[in-house]
Each structure stands twice: as C-alpha cells, then as structure tokens.
Design a protein around this motif. Structure first.
Motif, PDB file in Angstrom:
ATOM      1  N   ALA A  18       0.953  -1.224   0.087  1.00 27.71           N
ATOM      2  CA  ALA A  18      -0.051   0.115   0.069  1.00 27.71           C
ATOM      3  C   ALA A  18       1.044   1.141   0.034  1.00 27.71           C
ATOM      4  CB  ALA A  18      -0.853   0.016   1.157  1.00 27.71           C
ATOM      5  N   ASP A  19       1.964   1.087   0.390  1.00 34.35           N
ATOM      6  CA  ASP A  19       2.976   2.273   0.564  1.00 34.35           C
ATOM      7  C   ASP A  19       3.830   2.598  -0.500  1.00 34.35           C
ATOM      8  OD1 ASP A  19       1.845   2.844   3.299  1.00 34.35           O
ATOM      9  OD2 ASP A  19       3.053   1.004   3.822  1.00 34.35           O
ATOM     10  N   HIS A  53      -2.872  -6.729  -1.386  1.00 40.95           N
ATOM     11  CA  HIS A  53      -3.388  -5.405  -1.645  1.00 40.95           C
ATOM     12  C   HIS A  53      -4.323  -5.115  -2.845  1.00 40.95           C
ATOM     13  CE1 HIS A  53      -1.534  -3.874   2.385  1.00 40.95           C
ATOM     14  NE2 HIS A  53      -0.629  -4.728   2.071  1.00 40.95           N
ATOM     15  N   ARG A  55      -5.249  -1.838  -5.281  1.00 40.07           N
ATOM     16  CA  ARG A  55      -4.960  -0.226  -5.749  1.00 40.07           C
ATOM     17  C   ARG A  55      -6.066   0.042  -6.867  1.00 40.07           C
ATOM     18  NH1 ARG A  55       0.416   1.710  -4.408  1.00 40.07           N
ATOM     19  NH2 ARG A  55       1.745  -0.082  -3.732  1.00 40.07           N
ATOM     20  N   THR A  60      -3.497   4.330  -5.846  1.00 44.14           N
ATOM     21  CA  THR A  60      -4.007   4.882  -4.308  1.00 44.14           C
ATOM     22  C   THR A  60      -4.425   3.388  -3.687  1.00 44.14           C
ATOM     23  OG1 THR A  60      -4.766   7.038  -5.140  1.00 44.14           O
ATOM     24  CG2 THR A  60      -5.826   5.941  -2.958  1.00 44.14           C
ATOM     25  N   PRO A  61      -4.010   3.254  -2.437  1.00 48.74           N
ATOM     26  CA  PRO A  61      -4.560   2.015  -1.922  1.00 48.74           C
ATOM     27  C   PRO A  61      -5.980   1.864  -1.955  1.00 48.74           C
ATOM     28  CG  PRO A  61      -2.921   3.008  -0.531  1.00 48.74           C
ATOM     29  CD  PRO A  61      -3.128   3.787  -1.743  1.00 48.74           C
ATOM     30  N   ALA A  91      -4.519   0.722   4.447  1.00 50.76           N
ATOM     31  CA  ALA A  91      -3.608   1.819   4.591  1.00 50.76           C
ATOM     32  C   ALA A  91      -3.995   2.288   5.763  1.00 50.76           C
ATOM     33  CB  ALA A  91      -3.711   2.669   3.295  1.00 50.76           C
ATOM     34  N   ASP A  92      -3.227   3.328   6.515  1.00 50.77           N
ATOM     35  CA  ASP A  92      -3.552   3.854   7.855  1.00 50.77           C
ATOM     36  C   ASP A  92      -4.748   4.973   7.591  1.00 50.77           C
ATOM     37  OD1 ASP A  92      -2.143   6.126   6.613  1.00 50.77           O
ATOM     38  OD2 ASP A  92      -0.668   6.177   7.978  1.00 50.77           O
ATOM     39  N   THR A  93      -5.070   5.544   6.271  1.00 49.19           N
ATOM     40  CA  THR A  93      -6.374   6.175   6.234  1.00 49.19           C
ATOM     41  C   THR A  93      -7.813   5.541   6.248  1.00 49.19           C
ATOM     42  OG1 THR A  93      -5.783   5.939   3.930  1.00 49.19           O
ATOM     43  CG2 THR A  93      -4.661   7.812   5.110  1.00 49.19           C
ATOM     44  N   ARG A  99     -10.878  -1.851   5.694  1.00 51.42           N
ATOM     45  CA  ARG A  99      -9.925  -2.655   5.504  1.00 51.42           C
ATOM     46  C   ARG A  99     -10.337  -4.234   5.487  1.00 51.42           C
ATOM     47  NH1 ARG A  99      -6.786  -0.866  11.135  1.00 51.42           N
ATOM     48  NH2 ARG A  99      -5.949  -2.878  10.737  1.00 51.42           N
TER      49      ARG A  99
END
Length: 277
Positions: A18-19, A53, A55, A60-61, A91-93, A99
């Motif tokens: 994701a990063d 993951h 995208r 963008t995740p 992702a942390d957002t 999730r």
C-alpha cells in the motif's frame, strides 16, 4: 526442537503493498490484471503464497472488494492451488470496514494486526476491538488467519489471543523487521520475536529495506517455516539496481534457500504446512 532444515520452506510473494509507488519503483503493479499477472509469474518462480493489497488505477491503496475479486479470480483461474493471502491492514487512512474489503473476495488467508504502531511518519491503529472483529469475520467464513507482528508486543498479544481461544489455531505469524517504528532488522531482534512463540507455530519472516537479504538468509538458517519477498518489501534487487519484477525477487530467494540447504515448498506442501485445505 526440530532440525532447522527438516521441513520445506514456504515462499511468499508480496505483490504490491500500500505504501510503495511507481515513484520508488516503476515496476509496481497497480491494476487487478497487473497484480494477477505478477502473482502468476511469481508462483511459476517458486512462490506458494501471494500476499495481496488492492490499488486504484492511479496507485492509491483501496479496500474495494471488486478489485480484490477481479485479481483473485484471475489468479485462481490459472493457479487454483496457490494460497491467496489478503491484507486487512490496507492503509492507515482506511476505516476497519474498508480494511475488511478483501475478505469479501473469499481468500484462503488474511492478515490481522494484534496491535498499533508508529509506521514511518504515520500511525497505524489497530485497536483490540478491530483486531477481534477481523478475527471473527475471517473465522466465520473459514479464512485462515496470519498475525502480522511488527514488534515483540504484537507477538505476545497474538499468543494471548490464542490461549484465550479468541484466535483459532494453528498460530501463523509473519514476523516483520525493518519498518521505521517497528523492531529493527538484526539477529537479536529475530531471537526476541521467536522467543514467545509456542511449539507448533508456523512462523515466517519479512524484512523491509536494506537488510532484506541478510534477514531472510538468517531466517532460513534458523528454520523459519516461511520467508517473504516482493516489491511491497524491497525496491532493489542489488545495490543501486531496481528490482525488475516480483518474480525476479522470488527467483533470487528460492535460489538462496536452495543454496542454504532448504527445500522450497510446492503448492501442495504449503497448504499442508499451513493447515489450509
């Protein structure tokens, strides 16, 4: 304790994450078709697990279930025995519900974090309630769980959940080293992460960044059940040389395993070792 080379080692390909973006490595797959094609080539190179993951087209995740479903459908069409492991970290957002999007694609496995942490310049929050919700949802649909542990406290929390009967066995743990904010990549760190694991745990090692090769070699020599590579974890295949693909990283890792005396698990062996039907 069994001999360090008694069992085949299961190789995981972490396809996109994701990063990491194409600004870091232009070979990162984004679309479901790209992710599936990279996964299939990685399986041909020796990976038994593909860690996914999702995208959006711009990288963008995403937690959109249809993106996971598209990629997984393509993989299963050509490699039905490959073990598909989706992230519930995202992702942390993302919210907890975002999730959980990958679970709606009926994967073989999913990850679950058993604690929060600083993650680079951000903070990744997994509350106890969120972790329990992921475990409950996955268990209800017979999706196997893998704990993603970035520090010793995460391992201890996983063992406690197992002992309390909240996390179904067998315990599968991916020990992650080198993430800024998590445990460092060193032999001493590996010892600390292994120490709390109960007998019978399936444990694998991931290392992010420049100590990737050294930590995976150490894990292979210490008898790790699994090792992981891929563009999610490492951008370079050599000093100053960008990795051309996930399958190139997998091929390098399987070669290392063989050189160090470890048999690489087939797809069938991997399912047996992971206790996944």
């Amino acid at each position: 304790m069994r001999d360090w080379n008694a069992r085949p080692v299961v190789v995981t390909a972490a396809i996109t994450g994701a990063d990491v973006t194409r600004d870091t490595n232009p070979n990162i797959p984004y679309t479901p078709e790209e992710i599936a094609e990279s996964s299939l080539r990685s399986v041909e190179a020796g990976a038994a697990i593909v860690a996914l993951h999702a995208r959006e087209p711009d990288g963008t995740p995403s937690g959109r279930p249809e993106l996971f479903q598209d990629a997984i459908g393509r993989i299963r069409e050509k490699a039905p025995q490959a073990v598909i492991n989706v992230s519930t970290g995202g992702a942390d957002t993302m919210s907890t519900q975002e999730r959980l999007g990958g679970l709606r694609a009926a994967p073989d496995m999913c990850g679950v974090e058993t604690g929060s942490m600083n993650f680079g310049d951000g903070t990744f929050i997994t509350s106890p309630a969120a972790g329990r919700e992921i475990i409950t949802r996955a268990t209800a649909q017979n999706t196997a769980l893998e704990v993603e542990a970035f520090e010793v406290g995460h391992v201890i929390s996983a063992v406690r959940l197992l002992e309390e009967g909240l996390l179904p066995g067998p315990l599968r743990v991916n020990l992650v080293f080198g993430v800024p904010g998590g445990i460092d990549a060193s032999p001493e760190a590996l010892d600390a992460m292994i120490r709390p694991l109960p007998e019978g745990t399936f444990w694998s090692v991931t290392c992010v960044g420049r100590h990737h090769d050294r930590m995976l070699a150490l894990a292979l020599l210490r008898g790790a059940d699994g090792v992981r590579t891929g563009l999610e974890d490492v951008a370079y295949i050599g000093k100053g040389v960008l990795a051309p693909s996930n399958e190139a990283l997998v091929a390098r890792l399987t070669g290392l395993a063989t050189t160090l005396g470890r048999e690489v698990a087939t797809l069938g062996q991997a399912r047996e070792l992971l206790a996944i039907g």
